[in-house]
Design a protein around this motif. Structure first.
Motif: not given
Length: 109
Positions: A61-67, A69-73, A80-81
């Protein structure tokens, strides 16, 4: 009416319009994710992996939050949230695993 208003305030509603908790909003995406996984035959491997990782899912979950900006592409912010919130909450994760294993998923193929 007063009790209803108090409940709405407790979950963050500011008006009398239809209101959802964060959990309900996050679960909105679950069906789509489960359907995607079922169609590709990945539902059971995903469920097994989530069960095996258990408490470590909070790190994902933390990696998802850190990533984010890239995942939003590739994915909308809301999804994502929702994924991060589901992974942070063990009860929510268990509920998603149950959804992955439901028999109704056979109708999605």
């Amino acid at each position: 009416m007063v009790a209803t208003t108090n409940v709405k305030r407790a979950v963050g509603c500011l008006s009398d319009e239809l209101c959802y908790t964060d959990s309900m909003q996050a679960r909105y995406y679950w069906t789509g994710w489960a359907q995607f996984l079922h169609q590709r035959g990945l539902n059971e491997p995903c469920a097994l992996l989530m069960e095996a990782l258990g408490p470590l899912l909070i790190l994902f979950a933390q990696f998802t939050r850190i990533g984010q900006p890239l995942l939003e592409l590739a994915f909308p912010f809301e999804q994502i949230e929702a994924m991060a919130r589901m992974l942070e909450d063990q009860e929510e994760t268990r509920s998603f695993i149950v959804l992955l294993r439901e028999d109704t998923a056979k109708d999605w193929r």
